[in-house]
Design a protein around this motif. Structure first.
Motif, PDB file in Angstrom:
ATOM      1  N   HIS A 128       0.844  -1.192   0.000  1.00  0.00           N
ATOM      2  CA  HIS A 128       0.000   0.000   0.000  1.00  0.00           C
ATOM      3  C   HIS A 128       0.880   1.242   0.000  1.00  0.00           C
ATOM      4  CE1 HIS A 128      -2.685   3.135   1.594  1.00  0.00           C
ATOM      5  NE2 HIS A 128      -3.663   2.410   1.083  1.00  0.00           N
ATOM      6  N   LYS A 129       0.630   2.146  -0.921  1.00  0.00           N
ATOM      7  CA  LYS A 129       1.387   3.400  -1.009  1.00  0.00           C
ATOM      8  C   LYS A 129       0.524   4.519  -0.453  1.00  0.00           C
ATOM      9  CE  LYS A 129       3.919   1.791  -4.970  1.00  0.00           C
ATOM     10  NZ  LYS A 129       3.596   1.361  -6.291  1.00  0.00           N
ATOM     11  N   HIS A 130       0.961   5.103   0.652  1.00  0.00           N
ATOM     12  CA  HIS A 130       0.132   6.093   1.340  1.00  0.00           C
ATOM     13  C   HIS A 130       0.053   7.430   0.625  1.00  0.00           C
ATOM     14  CE1 HIS A 130       4.122   7.119   2.902  1.00  0.00           C
ATOM     15  NE2 HIS A 130       3.631   8.323   3.136  1.00  0.00           N
ATOM     16  N   ASP A 131       0.907   7.692  -0.350  1.00  0.00           N
ATOM     17  CA  ASP A 131       0.908   8.995  -0.994  1.00  0.00           C
ATOM     18  C   ASP A 131       0.476   8.951  -2.461  1.00  0.00           C
ATOM     19  OD1 ASP A 131       3.106   7.635  -1.872  1.00  0.00           O
ATOM     20  OD2 ASP A 131       4.500   9.303  -1.630  1.00  0.00           O
ATOM     21  N   VAL A 132      -0.117   7.839  -2.909  1.00  0.00           N
ATOM     22  CA  VAL A 132      -0.548   7.741  -4.307  1.00  0.00           C
ATOM     23  C   VAL A 132      -1.662   8.743  -4.593  1.00  0.00           C
ATOM     24  CG1 VAL A 132      -1.708   6.251  -5.966  1.00  0.00           C
ATOM     25  CG2 VAL A 132       0.216   5.386  -4.670  1.00  0.00           C
ATOM     26  N   ASP A 133      -2.627   8.852  -3.680  1.00  0.00           N
ATOM     27  CA  ASP A 133      -3.709   9.821  -3.824  1.00  0.00           C
ATOM     28  C   ASP A 133      -3.283  11.106  -3.114  1.00  0.00           C
ATOM     29  OD1 ASP A 133      -6.024  11.252  -3.982  1.00  0.00           O
ATOM     30  OD2 ASP A 133      -7.272   9.791  -2.928  1.00  0.00           O
ATOM     31  N   PHE A 134      -2.764  12.072  -3.864  1.00  0.00           N
ATOM     32  CA  PHE A 134      -2.222  13.280  -3.240  1.00  0.00           C
ATOM     33  C   PHE A 134      -3.291  14.144  -2.589  1.00  0.00           C
ATOM     34  CE2 PHE A 134      -3.490  16.333  -6.450  1.00  0.00           C
ATOM     35  CZ  PHE A 134      -3.641  15.547  -7.581  1.00  0.00           C
ATOM     36  N   LEU A 135      -4.565  13.950  -2.941  1.00  0.00           N
ATOM     37  CA  LEU A 135      -5.642  14.698  -2.290  1.00  0.00           C
ATOM     38  C   LEU A 135      -6.026  14.089  -0.947  1.00  0.00           C
ATOM     39  CD1 LEU A 135      -7.981  15.339  -5.348  1.00  0.00           C
ATOM     40  CD2 LEU A 135      -6.431  16.952  -4.236  1.00  0.00           C
ATOM     41  N   ASN A 136      -5.698  12.807  -0.762  1.00  0.00           N
ATOM     42  CA  ASN A 136      -6.096  12.108   0.447  1.00  0.00           C
ATOM     43  C   ASN A 136      -4.991  11.140   0.880  1.00  0.00           C
ATOM     44  OD1 ASN A 136      -7.607  11.038   2.530  1.00  0.00           O
ATOM     45  ND2 ASN A 136      -8.747   9.650   1.216  1.00  0.00           N
ATOM     46  N   PRO A 137      -3.812  11.640   1.279  1.00  0.00           N
ATOM     47  CA  PRO A 137      -2.751  10.727   1.689  1.00  0.00           C
ATOM     48  C   PRO A 137      -3.137  10.013   2.986  1.00  0.00           C
ATOM     49  CG  PRO A 137      -2.105  12.988   2.097  1.00  0.00           C
ATOM     50  CD  PRO A 137      -3.415  13.032   1.377  1.00  0.00           C
ATOM     51  N   HIS A 138      -2.867   8.716   3.043  1.00  0.00           N
ATOM     52  CA  HIS A 138      -3.253   7.913   4.198  1.00  0.00           C
ATOM     53  C   HIS A 138      -2.479   6.603   4.206  1.00  0.00           C
ATOM     54  CE1 HIS A 138      -5.665   6.430   0.848  1.00  0.00           C
ATOM     55  NE2 HIS A 138      -5.626   5.269   1.459  1.00  0.00           N
ATOM     56  N   ARG A 139      -2.466   5.959   5.322  1.00  0.00           N
ATOM     57  CA  ARG A 139      -1.892   4.628   5.456  1.00  0.00           C
ATOM     58  C   ARG A 139      -3.008   3.607   5.229  1.00  0.00           C
ATOM     59  NH1 ARG A 139       3.220   5.495   5.757  1.00  0.00           N
ATOM     60  NH2 ARG A 139       4.033   6.901   7.319  1.00  0.00           N
ATOM     61  N   TYR A 140      -2.630   2.337   5.022  1.00  0.00           N
ATOM     62  CA  TYR A 140      -3.649   1.295   4.837  1.00  0.00           C
ATOM     63  C   TYR A 140      -4.545   1.246   6.063  1.00  0.00           C
ATOM     64  CZ  TYR A 140      -5.906  -3.218   4.555  1.00  0.00           C
ATOM     65  OH  TYR A 140      -6.859  -4.216   4.542  1.00  0.00           O
ATOM     66  N   THR A 141      -5.852   1.233   5.810  1.00  0.00           N
ATOM     67  CA  THR A 141      -6.834   1.144   6.882  1.00  0.00           C
ATOM     68  C   THR A 141      -7.780  -0.001   6.555  1.00  0.00           C
ATOM     69  OG1 THR A 141      -6.719   3.542   7.128  1.00  0.00           O
ATOM     70  CG2 THR A 141      -8.551   2.435   8.197  1.00  0.00           C
ATOM     71  N   GLU A 142      -7.973  -0.883   7.510  1.00  0.00           N
ATOM     72  CA  GLU A 142      -8.849  -2.041   7.339  1.00  0.00           C
ATOM     73  C   GLU A 142     -10.247  -1.570   6.942  1.00  0.00           C
ATOM     74  OE1 GLU A 142      -9.130  -6.059   7.250  1.00  0.00           O
ATOM     75  OE2 GLU A 142      -7.360  -5.057   8.005  1.00  0.00           O
ATOM     76  N   PRO A 143     -10.893  -2.210   5.950  1.00  0.00           N
ATOM     77  CA  PRO A 143     -12.247  -1.797   5.565  1.00  0.00           C
ATOM     78  C   PRO A 143     -13.248  -2.078   6.693  1.00  0.00           C
ATOM     79  CG  PRO A 143     -11.590  -3.769   4.369  1.00  0.00           C
ATOM     80  CD  PRO A 143     -10.397  -3.315   5.146  1.00  0.00           C
ATOM     81  N   THR A 144     -14.317  -1.296   6.716  1.00  0.00           N
ATOM     82  CA  THR A 144     -15.344  -1.493   7.738  1.00  0.00           C
ATOM     83  C   THR A 144     -16.143  -2.751   7.429  1.00  0.00           C
ATOM     84  OG1 THR A 144     -16.991  -0.215   6.530  1.00  0.00           O
ATOM     85  CG2 THR A 144     -15.582   0.993   8.083  1.00  0.00           C
ATOM     86  N   THR A 145     -16.935  -3.181   8.383  1.00  0.00           N
ATOM     87  CA  THR A 145     -17.772  -4.361   8.196  1.00  0.00           C
ATOM     88  C   THR A 145     -18.764  -4.154   7.061  1.00  0.00           C
ATOM     89  OG1 THR A 145     -17.575  -4.797  10.568  1.00  0.00           O
ATOM     90  CG2 THR A 145     -19.319  -5.966   9.390  1.00  0.00           C
ATOM     91  N   ALA A 146     -19.336  -2.947   6.957  1.00  0.00           N
ATOM     92  CA  ALA A 146     -20.285  -2.652   5.875  1.00  0.00           C
ATOM     93  C   ALA A 146     -19.614  -2.756   4.513  1.00  0.00           C
ATOM     94  CB  ALA A 146     -20.891  -1.263   6.060  1.00  0.00           C
ATOM     95  N   GLN A 147     -18.389  -2.255   4.409  1.00  0.00           N
ATOM     96  CA  GLN A 147     -17.662  -2.339   3.142  1.00  0.00           C
ATOM     97  C   GLN A 147     -17.341  -3.793   2.793  1.00  0.00           C
ATOM     98  OE1 GLN A 147     -14.498   0.389   4.238  1.00  0.00           O
ATOM     99  NE2 GLN A 147     -15.202   1.869   2.716  1.00  0.00           N
ATOM    100  N   GLN A 148     -16.883  -4.559   3.769  1.00  0.00           N
ATOM    101  CA  GLN A 148     -16.550  -5.965   3.520  1.00  0.00           C
ATOM    102  C   GLN A 148     -17.783  -6.758   3.086  1.00  0.00           C
ATOM    103  OE1 GLN A 148     -14.702  -7.322   7.128  1.00  0.00           O
ATOM    104  NE2 GLN A 148     -12.759  -6.309   6.686  1.00  0.00           N
ATOM    105  N   THR A 149     -18.910  -6.524   3.747  1.00  0.00           N
ATOM    106  CA  THR A 149     -20.145  -7.236   3.406  1.00  0.00           C
ATOM    107  C   THR A 149     -20.585  -6.919   1.988  1.00  0.00           C
ATOM    108  OG1 THR A 149     -20.812  -7.174   5.723  1.00  0.00           O
ATOM    109  CG2 THR A 149     -22.534  -7.632   4.114  1.00  0.00           C
TER     110      THR A 149
END
Length: 162
Positions: A128-149
């Motif tokens: 995971h590259k945290h700076d690929v989206d320059f408008l929203n830089p972030h580290r990998y974050t586990e998806p929520t239960t709603a997203q996974q479902t």
């Protein structure tokens, strides 16, 4: 000044600097308007009306077909309940945006997201590259239960017990 949550979305209505009866409107930390004319209660009612229209129109991804305006952006939705496509439009987890631009130009390029893709982007935990989206830089974050479902349902995988 009003700070509240409506249908999972944090909302702030603040007085605009130097302008009586003007309000700064903020939803999910994103400023919508710097000089909205009216009082706090009217601004809160406006937010409620827009959010109710979005929810009654089918939510993320479907709203672009039914409500004209800029309601495809992620800040209009409850955090952690949506996916964001490469055009930065909010969609139901694992689904596509139904706006004309996404349907005609980009839909064939979109693939369903893997269940473990980042909550904020389409990258997996490995590499995971945290700076690929320059408008929203972030580290990998586990998806929520709603997203996974939602992603499991679209990918044809069985539901996991919670």
């Amino acid at each position: 000044m009003i700070r509240t949550t409506y249908r999972g979305r944090p909302i702030k209505v603040l007085a605009a600097r130097g302008e009586p009866f003007h309000r700064k409107l903020v939803i999910n930390g994103h400023t919508i308007h710097h000089g909205w004319q009216g009082d706090d209660a009217q601004a809160l009612d406006w937010f409620r009306q827009i959010i109710d229209n979005i929810e009654n129109s089918g939510g993320a991804g479907m709203v672009a077909m039914l409500i004209p305006g800029q309601y495809t952006e992620p800040h209009w939705y409850e955090p952690g309940t949506i996916d964001i496509n490469p055009s930065r439009h909010a969609t139901q987890p694992g689904r596509v945006c139904m706006c004309p631009a996404c349907l005609t130009d980009d839909m064939p390029r979109y693939e369903t997201l893997p269940v473990g893709a980042c909550r904020y982007c389409h990258q997996g935990p490995d590499g995971h590259k945290h700076d690929v989206d320059f408008l929203n830089p972030h580290r990998y974050t586990e998806p929520t239960t709603a997203q996974q479902t939602g992603r499991r349902a679209v990918n044809g995988q069985p539901r996991q017990a919670a």
